[in-house]
Design a protein around this motif. Structure first.
Motif, PDB file in Angstrom:
ATOM      1  N   HIS A 124      70.622 -22.964  70.731  1.00 49.70           N
ATOM      2  CA  HIS A 124      71.971 -22.402  70.575  1.00 49.70           C
ATOM      3  C   HIS A 124      72.146 -21.025  71.205  1.00 49.70           C
ATOM      4  CE1 HIS A 124      72.768 -25.590  67.625  1.00 49.70           C
ATOM      5  NE2 HIS A 124      71.582 -25.309  67.114  1.00 49.70           N
ATOM      6  N   GLU A 125      71.113 -20.407  71.729  1.00 49.57           N
ATOM      7  CA  GLU A 125      71.214 -19.045  72.223  1.00 49.57           C
ATOM      8  C   GLU A 125      71.510 -19.004  73.719  1.00 49.57           C
ATOM      9  OE1 GLU A 125      67.784 -16.825  71.179  1.00 49.57           O
ATOM     10  OE2 GLU A 125      68.076 -17.055  69.007  1.00 49.57           O
ATOM     11  N   ALA A 126      72.338 -18.054  74.125  1.00 52.12           N
ATOM     12  CA  ALA A 126      72.622 -17.861  75.550  1.00 52.12           C
ATOM     13  C   ALA A 126      71.350 -17.472  76.284  1.00 52.12           C
ATOM     14  CB  ALA A 126      73.680 -16.771  75.718  1.00 52.12           C
ATOM     15  N   VAL A 127      71.294 -17.771  77.578  1.00 51.15           N
ATOM     16  CA  VAL A 127      70.110 -17.426  78.362  1.00 51.15           C
ATOM     17  C   VAL A 127      70.530 -16.857  79.711  1.00 51.15           C
ATOM     18  CG1 VAL A 127      69.895 -19.777  79.315  1.00 51.15           C
ATOM     19  CG2 VAL A 127      67.896 -18.271  79.266  1.00 51.15           C
ATOM     20  N   ARG A 128      69.895 -15.751  80.066  1.00 52.47           N
ATOM     21  CA  ARG A 128      70.128 -15.150  81.375  1.00 52.47           C
ATOM     22  C   ARG A 128      69.414 -15.986  82.424  1.00 52.47           C
ATOM     23  NH1 ARG A 128      67.867  -9.304  83.130  1.00 52.47           N
ATOM     24  NH2 ARG A 128      66.393  -9.910  81.526  1.00 52.47           N
ATOM     25  N   VAL A 129      70.059 -16.233  83.553  1.00 56.31           N
ATOM     26  CA  VAL A 129      69.467 -17.030  84.623  1.00 56.31           C
ATOM     27  C   VAL A 129      68.924 -16.078  85.681  1.00 56.31           C
ATOM     28  CG1 VAL A 129      69.853 -18.802  86.371  1.00 56.31           C
ATOM     29  CG2 VAL A 129      71.045 -18.943  84.164  1.00 56.31           C
ATOM     30  N   ARG A 130      67.609 -15.939  85.699  1.00 56.54           N
ATOM     31  CA  ARG A 130      66.951 -15.110  86.713  1.00 56.54           C
ATOM     32  C   ARG A 130      66.103 -16.005  87.610  1.00 56.54           C
ATOM     33  NH1 ARG A 130      63.890  -9.867  85.086  1.00 56.54           N
ATOM     34  NH2 ARG A 130      62.972 -11.121  83.394  1.00 56.54           N
ATOM     35  N   ILE A 131      66.048 -15.608  88.867  1.00 56.30           N
ATOM     36  CA  ILE A 131      65.368 -16.431  89.857  1.00 56.30           C
ATOM     37  C   ILE A 131      64.740 -15.504  90.893  1.00 56.30           C
ATOM     38  CG2 ILE A 131      67.319 -16.683  91.458  1.00 56.30           C
ATOM     39  CD1 ILE A 131      66.597 -19.740  91.515  1.00 56.30           C
ATOM     40  N   ASN A 132      63.837 -16.045  91.701  1.00 55.81           N
ATOM     41  CA  ASN A 132      63.204 -15.252  92.742  1.00 55.81           C
ATOM     42  C   ASN A 132      64.265 -14.522  93.576  1.00 55.81           C
ATOM     43  OD1 ASN A 132      61.915 -14.798  95.540  1.00 55.81           O
ATOM     44  ND2 ASN A 132      60.159 -15.390  94.278  1.00 55.81           N
ATOM     45  N   ALA A 133      64.007 -13.248  93.856  1.00 54.85           N
ATOM     46  CA  ALA A 133      64.996 -12.414  94.546  1.00 54.85           C
ATOM     47  C   ALA A 133      65.343 -12.920  95.939  1.00 54.85           C
ATOM     48  CB  ALA A 133      64.492 -10.974  94.624  1.00 54.85           C
ATOM     49  N   LEU A 134      64.514 -13.759  96.522  1.00 54.50           N
ATOM     50  CA  LEU A 134      64.837 -14.327  97.822  1.00 54.50           C
ATOM     51  C   LEU A 134      66.077 -15.223  97.759  1.00 54.50           C
ATOM     52  CD1 LEU A 134      61.250 -15.282  99.052  1.00 54.50           C
ATOM     53  CD2 LEU A 134      62.652 -13.360  99.842  1.00 54.50           C
ATOM     54  N   LEU A 135      66.430 -15.650  96.534  1.00 52.04           N
ATOM     55  CA  LEU A 135      67.599 -16.508  96.354  1.00 52.04           C
ATOM     56  C   LEU A 135      68.835 -15.727  95.931  1.00 52.04           C
ATOM     57  CD1 LEU A 135      65.584 -19.370  94.766  1.00 52.04           C
ATOM     58  CD2 LEU A 135      66.952 -19.606  96.820  1.00 52.04           C
ATOM     59  N   ALA A 136      68.778 -14.405  96.058  1.00 50.09           N
ATOM     60  CA  ALA A 136      69.971 -13.592  95.798  1.00 50.09           C
ATOM     61  C   ALA A 136      71.061 -13.933  96.810  1.00 50.09           C
ATOM     62  CB  ALA A 136      69.610 -12.110  95.898  1.00 50.09           C
ATOM     63  N   PRO A 137      72.311 -13.859  96.400  1.00 49.54           N
ATOM     64  CA  PRO A 137      73.413 -14.187  97.328  1.00 49.54           C
ATOM     65  C   PRO A 137      73.316 -13.382  98.618  1.00 49.54           C
ATOM     66  CG  PRO A 137      74.244 -13.927  95.088  1.00 49.54           C
ATOM     67  CD  PRO A 137      72.804 -13.513  95.051  1.00 49.54           C
ATOM     68  N   GLY A 138      73.472 -14.073  99.738  1.00 53.90           N
ATOM     69  CA  GLY A 138      73.487 -13.430 101.036  1.00 53.90           C
ATOM     70  C   GLY A 138      72.139 -13.281 101.709  1.00 53.90           C
ATOM     71  N   THR A 139      71.058 -13.611 101.034  1.00 53.59           N
ATOM     72  CA  THR A 139      69.732 -13.449 101.638  1.00 53.59           C
ATOM     73  C   THR A 139      69.436 -14.570 102.631  1.00 53.59           C
ATOM     74  OG1 THR A 139      68.973 -12.407  99.583  1.00 53.59           O
ATOM     75  CG2 THR A 139      67.286 -13.084 101.164  1.00 53.59           C
ATOM     76  N   TYR A 140      69.696 -15.809 102.228  1.00 51.67           N
ATOM     77  CA  TYR A 140      69.519 -16.968 103.110  1.00 51.67           C
ATOM     78  C   TYR A 140      70.804 -17.788 103.097  1.00 51.67           C
ATOM     79  CZ  TYR A 140      64.520 -16.011 103.339  1.00 51.67           C
ATOM     80  OH  TYR A 140      63.291 -15.419 103.556  1.00 51.67           O
ATOM     81  N   ASP A 141      71.080 -18.436 104.210  1.00 45.72           N
ATOM     82  CA  ASP A 141      72.263 -19.299 104.293  1.00 45.72           C
ATOM     83  C   ASP A 141      71.995 -20.677 103.695  1.00 45.72           C
ATOM     84  OD1 ASP A 141      73.894 -17.441 105.973  1.00 45.72           O
ATOM     85  OD2 ASP A 141      72.238 -17.785 107.377  1.00 45.72           O
ATOM     86  N   THR A 142      70.797 -21.199 103.942  1.00 47.74           N
ATOM     87  CA  THR A 142      70.446 -22.553 103.512  1.00 47.74           C
ATOM     88  C   THR A 142      69.062 -22.555 102.875  1.00 47.74           C
ATOM     89  OG1 THR A 142      71.776 -23.573 105.258  1.00 47.74           O
ATOM     90  CG2 THR A 142      70.076 -24.939 104.260  1.00 47.74           C
ATOM     91  N   VAL A 143      68.916 -23.308 101.798  1.00 47.66           N
ATOM     92  CA  VAL A 143      67.633 -23.478 101.119  1.00 47.66           C
ATOM     93  C   VAL A 143      67.250 -24.948 101.187  1.00 47.66           C
ATOM     94  CG1 VAL A 143      66.384 -23.281  98.940  1.00 47.66           C
ATOM     95  CG2 VAL A 143      68.067 -21.540  99.572  1.00 47.66           C
TER      96      VAL A 143
END
Length: 425
Positions: A138-157
């Motif tokens: 029932h608890e909210a969760v922050r979504v953290r991911i490898n910094a390489l997947l930050a918006p604008g770093t790569y166009d396509t994964v």
């Protein structure tokens, strides 16, 4: 293009098929058709604990992207909480010997417990978690991911990986290569504990599960275009056989591959056994991943029976989490829940708590209502007797184990390459 935009999915496969190199290359070519010049591309690939055809597919992709003169092409290892690979292991995994010079830039390790290596891309609210998990959490969760997947770093994964039955998500593959593959600790702990709460019997080998819903909701927060390459493979003495490859939409490619995996990786037998001897797949060099022998075989072991995991190559419980495993020990879910309730340390490491319950697999109750493990697990490995006893496992000197005696016993089933296929009655 947002990854939320449904892409077309290409590919082919079936339980009786064996795709050729030419067929695999054609699927990769078609899936990459829309990638343009100067795009920044990141490939996410499995680590050494996964046996798949990344070493075939990634060189195809690298050659195609070089011809398109993309701006950069890097690789990120989806190692989750596993230890890092050596340079030789990384090169073997991505088919380095098949790559032309300079077609790949950097090969990055994922470090799940380094804040400076992670970025927050959103949150799943308490209401969302309640709905996605059918009320198990029932608890909210922050979504953290490898910094390489930050918006604008790569166009396509590009996501490379195989699917097969899995104890936490139902099947491996798809969004699981993001969460927990390259995720921060929040979703890693949540998803593993969620899999335990949903119980392994109700999760493993099922395509739609609470964990799958959570990780796909999290993956929808990634801004880059995602092209997924999901394969189904088996291995025998002649090598790796690819039964299917589907490429394109992260969600559809996974489900089409999982449908084939349901035919390929399920072994249905006519009875339960008093004892199962699991000859552990050599890709699993610690019990953190070698516990798959219990996950995949637990349903065919009689109550009060025994699982012997034969793995001379397995030397430790876990390089990352061994101290916690030895502190708390393997136990049925009911007991692990009590341990979690009474331990801040275990609540902060729910992926360990889930592992303790998953390896134990199931429970039974005696006449007094006491809950105990449904079967005994005995390690015949490189782990010491003292370490086995500390974590509630039996010990057997692997040098004294005589397989021929077990093979001759009608109450015992000996399973080769244990941990790959899901056995069901």
């Amino acid at each position: 293009m947002s990854n939320a935009t449904l892409q077309s999915t290409v590919g082919r496969g079936g339980a009786t098929m064996a795709l050729s190199q030419e067929q695999l290359r054609a699927i990769v070519t078609e899936a990459l058709a829309e990638i343009g010049q100067d795009e920044r591309v990141l490939a996410i690939v499995p680590d050494k604990t996964r046996d798949d055809n990344t070493d075939q597919l990634l060189p195809f992709a690298a050659e195609i992207l070089e011809q398109k003169t993309v701006g950069r092409f890097d690789v990120l290892i989806a190692q989750g909480t596993h230890g890092p690979m050596s340079e030789a292991e990384k090169r073997l995994k991505i088919g380095w010997n098949k790559l032309a010079p300079a077609t790949i830039g950097n090969i990055f390790d994922h470090q799940w417990d380094r804040d400076d290596e992670l970025v927050t891309i959103g949150e799943l609210s308490a209401a969302q978690i309640t709905d996605l998990t059918d009320g198990l959490m029932h608890e909210a969760v922050r979504v953290r991911i490898n910094a390489l997947l930050a918006p604008g770093t790569y166009d396509t994964v590009l996501v490379f990986g195989a699917t097969m039955p899995h104890e936490v998500a139902g099947f491996a593959g798809g969004a699981k290569y993001f969460f927990p593959g390259v995720a921060g600790p929040e979703l890693t702990h949540l998803t593993h504990w969620l899999g335990a709460l949903a119980t392994i019997e109700n999760v493993i080998g099922r395509i739609e599960t609470p964990t799958r819903r959570v990780i796909e909701a999290a993956a929808a927060l990634i801004s880059a275009r995602i092209i997924s390459f999901t394969s189904v493979s088996t291995r025998n003495s002649e090598g790796l056989r690819t039964h299917a490859l589907f490429a394109g939409d992260l969600y559809e490619a996974f489900r089409r591959a999982a449908a084939v995996s349901s035919q390929v990786h399920f072994k249905r037998i006519g009875r339960k056994y008093k004892r199962v001897v699991a000859l552990l797949d050599r890709h699993y060099d610690e019990l953190w991943v070698g516990g798959k022998a219990s996950y995949k075989l637990g349903s065919i072991i009689e109550a009060g029976g025994e699982l012997i995991i034969y793995a001379p190559h397995l030397k430790q419980l876990s390089a990352t989490h061994g101290h916690l495993i030895e502190k708390y020990g393997y136990a049925p879910l009911e007991q692990v829940r009590e341990m979690v309730a009474g331990s801040d340390e275990l609540r902060a490491n729910l992926c360990v708590a889930a592992h303790l319950a998953h390896v134990s697999y199931g429970s039974t109750s005696n006449a007094a209502g006491q809950v105990t493990a449904r079967y005994l697990i005995t390690l015949a490995s490189g782990v010491t007797e003292a370490a086995c006893l500390r974590v509630n496992l039996g010990f057997l000197d692997h040098r004294r184990l005589k397989l021929e005696d077990y093979r001759a016993d009608s109450e015992t089933l000996v399973v080769e390459d244990a941990g790959r296929d899901l056995y069901l009655v």
